[in-house]
Scaffold this motif. Structure first.
Motif, PDB file in Angstrom:
ATOM      1  N   LYS A   1      99.121 -16.281 -24.642  1.00 43.24           N
ATOM      2  CA  LYS A   1      97.835 -15.846 -24.190  1.00 43.24           C
ATOM      3  C   LYS A   1      97.559 -14.470 -24.927  1.00 43.24           C
ATOM      4  N   THR A   2      98.429 -13.794 -25.447  1.00 44.12           N
ATOM      5  CA  THR A   2      98.071 -12.375 -26.045  1.00 44.12           C
ATOM      6  C   THR A   2      97.737 -12.381 -27.452  1.00 44.12           C
ATOM      7  N   ARG A   3      96.969 -11.774 -27.730  1.00 46.72           N
ATOM      8  CA  ARG A   3      96.455 -11.618 -29.266  1.00 46.72           C
ATOM      9  C   ARG A   3      97.396 -10.826 -30.157  1.00 46.72           C
TER      10      ARG A   3
ATOM     11  N   TYR B   1     107.668 -14.941 -20.447  1.00 47.49           N
ATOM     12  CA  TYR B   1     107.402 -14.007 -21.406  1.00 47.49           C
ATOM     13  C   TYR B   1     106.528 -15.038 -22.608  1.00 47.49           C
ATOM     14  N   LYS B   2     107.333 -16.206 -22.794  1.00 45.41           N
ATOM     15  CA  LYS B   2     106.690 -17.364 -23.756  1.00 45.41           C
ATOM     16  C   LYS B   2     104.986 -17.603 -23.540  1.00 45.41           C
TER      17      LYS B   2
ATOM     18  N   GLU C   1     103.776  -7.287 -29.636  1.00 44.13           N
ATOM     19  CA  GLU C   1     105.055  -7.151 -30.130  1.00 44.13           C
ATOM     20  C   GLU C   1     106.108  -6.487 -28.781  1.00 44.13           C
ATOM     21  N   ALA C   2     105.385  -5.734 -27.876  1.00 44.82           N
ATOM     22  CA  ALA C   2     106.250  -5.525 -26.846  1.00 44.82           C
ATOM     23  C   ALA C   2     106.781  -6.642 -26.062  1.00 44.82           C
ATOM     24  N   ILE C   3     105.910  -7.723 -25.731  1.00 50.26           N
ATOM     25  CA  ILE C   3     106.451  -8.764 -25.025  1.00 50.26           C
ATOM     26  C   ILE C   3     107.517  -9.414 -25.752  1.00 50.26           C
ATOM     27  N   LYS C   4     107.531  -9.454 -27.233  1.00 50.66           N
ATOM     28  CA  LYS C   4     108.460 -10.090 -27.868  1.00 50.66           C
ATOM     29  C   LYS C   4     109.708  -9.554 -27.914  1.00 50.66           C
ATOM     30  N   ALA C   5     109.708  -8.106 -27.914  1.00 54.90           N
ATOM     31  CA  ALA C   5     110.895  -7.120 -27.739  1.00 54.90           C
ATOM     32  C   ALA C   5     111.515  -7.536 -26.379  1.00 54.90           C
ATOM     33  N   ARG C   6     110.707  -7.611 -25.381  1.00 48.06           N
ATOM     34  CA  ARG C   6     111.459  -7.883 -23.890  1.00 48.06           C
ATOM     35  C   ARG C   6     111.870  -9.577 -24.126  1.00 48.06           C
TER      36      ARG C   6
END
Length: 235
Positions: free
Chosen positions: A51-53, A45-46, A59-64
Motif C-alpha cells: 500500500k506504500t509508494r 509489513y507485507k 524502505e523503513a517498512i522493508k528494513a523492519r
C-alpha cells in the motif's frame, strides 16, 4: 568454616531420558509460538509495503520486515536443533528399552534353562521309549480282547451279502406299505391280492317276481287253518 569454604552442595541426579525429552519438547513449543507471532508481523509489513509508494517510508517498512525475517530464521534454526536433540534422545530411549528387554529375556531364558536341565535329569529318553512300547502293546492286547468279545456265535462265515441285501429291501418295502395304511396293522388291512366274492362264487340274492316252479297250495279246514295229514296223527 562453612562461611569461609562454603557448604558442600548435594549432587543433583541427572535427568532421565524421558525428562530431558519433555523439557526439549516444551522449548520447541515455545519457539514455535514465537515463529507464529513473527509470521503475523511479516504478513502485516507485507501488506503495508503493497500500500506504500516507493520512497523512504517503504524502505523503513522493508528494513523492519528484514529484521523480523532474520529473527524468524534464527528461531527456525533453534527449532531444528531442538528437534534433532529430541530425535537423538528418542533413539537413546529406544536403545535403552531394547537393552532392558534383552536383559529380561536373557534372565528368563536362564531360569528356563535351569528348570529344563533339572527336568531332564529326572526324565530320560530311554524311559519314554520303553513307556511308549508298553502302551502300544497294551493297546494291541485291548483291541484283540474287544474283537474277541464282539464275535458273533453260530453265524456262518459263508453268508451271501446279495441275499441279505435282498431280504433287507423286502423288509423295508413291507414297513413302508404298513406306514401308508393310515396307521392300521397289517393283520387288520384288507387283502388286496384276492377277491373273496369271486373265490366263494355265491349267487346273488333274489328280488322282484319269483320265476320257475311254485309250491303247491296246502288245504285248509273249515276254520281256515291248514289241515294236518292223517299219517301224522298218532292213534
Amino acid at each position: 568454616m562453612k562461611r569461609v569454604f562454603g557448604a558442600k552442595k548435594d549432587k543433583v541426579p541427572p535427568l532421565t531420558v524421558e525428562e530431558a525429552t519433555e523439557r526439549i519438547n516444551k522449548r520447541g513449543d515455545t519457539v514455535d509460538e514465537k515463529i507464529k507471532k513473527l509470521d503475523v508481523e511479516l504478513f502485516r509489513y507485507k501488506e503495508q509495503i503493497k500500500k506504500t509508494r516507493p520512497g523512504p517510508a517503504q524502505e523503513a517498512i522493508k528494513a523492519r520486515a528484514m529484521r523480523i525475517l532474520k529473527q524468524k530464521r534464527m528461531y527456525e534454526d533453534q527449532r531444528d536443533m531442538l528437534y534433532n536433540q529430541t530425535f537423538n534422545l528418542e533413539q537413546v530411549s529406544f536403545a535403552t528399552e531394547g537393552i532392558k528387554d534383552a536383559q529380561q529375556t536373557i534372565s528368563t531364558m536362564k531360569a528356563a534353562n535351569k528348570d529344563l536341565k533339572g527336568s531332564l535329569k529326572i526324565l530320560k529318553i530311554n524311559d519314554v521309549d520303553k513307556l511308549q512300547d508298553e502302551m502300544m502293546d497294551l493297546l494291541d492286547i485291548s483291541t484283540e480282547i474287544q474283537e474277541s468279545l464282539g464275535r458273533s456265535y453260530n453265524v456262518p462265515d459263508d453268508l451271501d451279502e446279495d441275499e441279505l441285501m435282498g431280504e433287507l429291501s423286502a423288509l423295508e418295502a413291507d414297513l413302508g406299505s404298513e406306514s401308508q395304511a393310515e396307521g392300521l396293522p397289517s393283520y387288520l388291512q384288507p387283502d388286496k391280492d384276492s377277491n373273496t366274492e369271486e373265490e366263494l362264487n355265491l349267487p346273488s340274492a333274489p328280488f322282484g317276481q319269483a320265476t320257475g316252479i311254485q309250491p303247491a297250495p296246502q288245504a285248509a279246514d273249515e276254520f281256515g287253518f291248514p289241515t294236518v295229514p292223517r299219517t301224522s296223527i298218532r292213534t
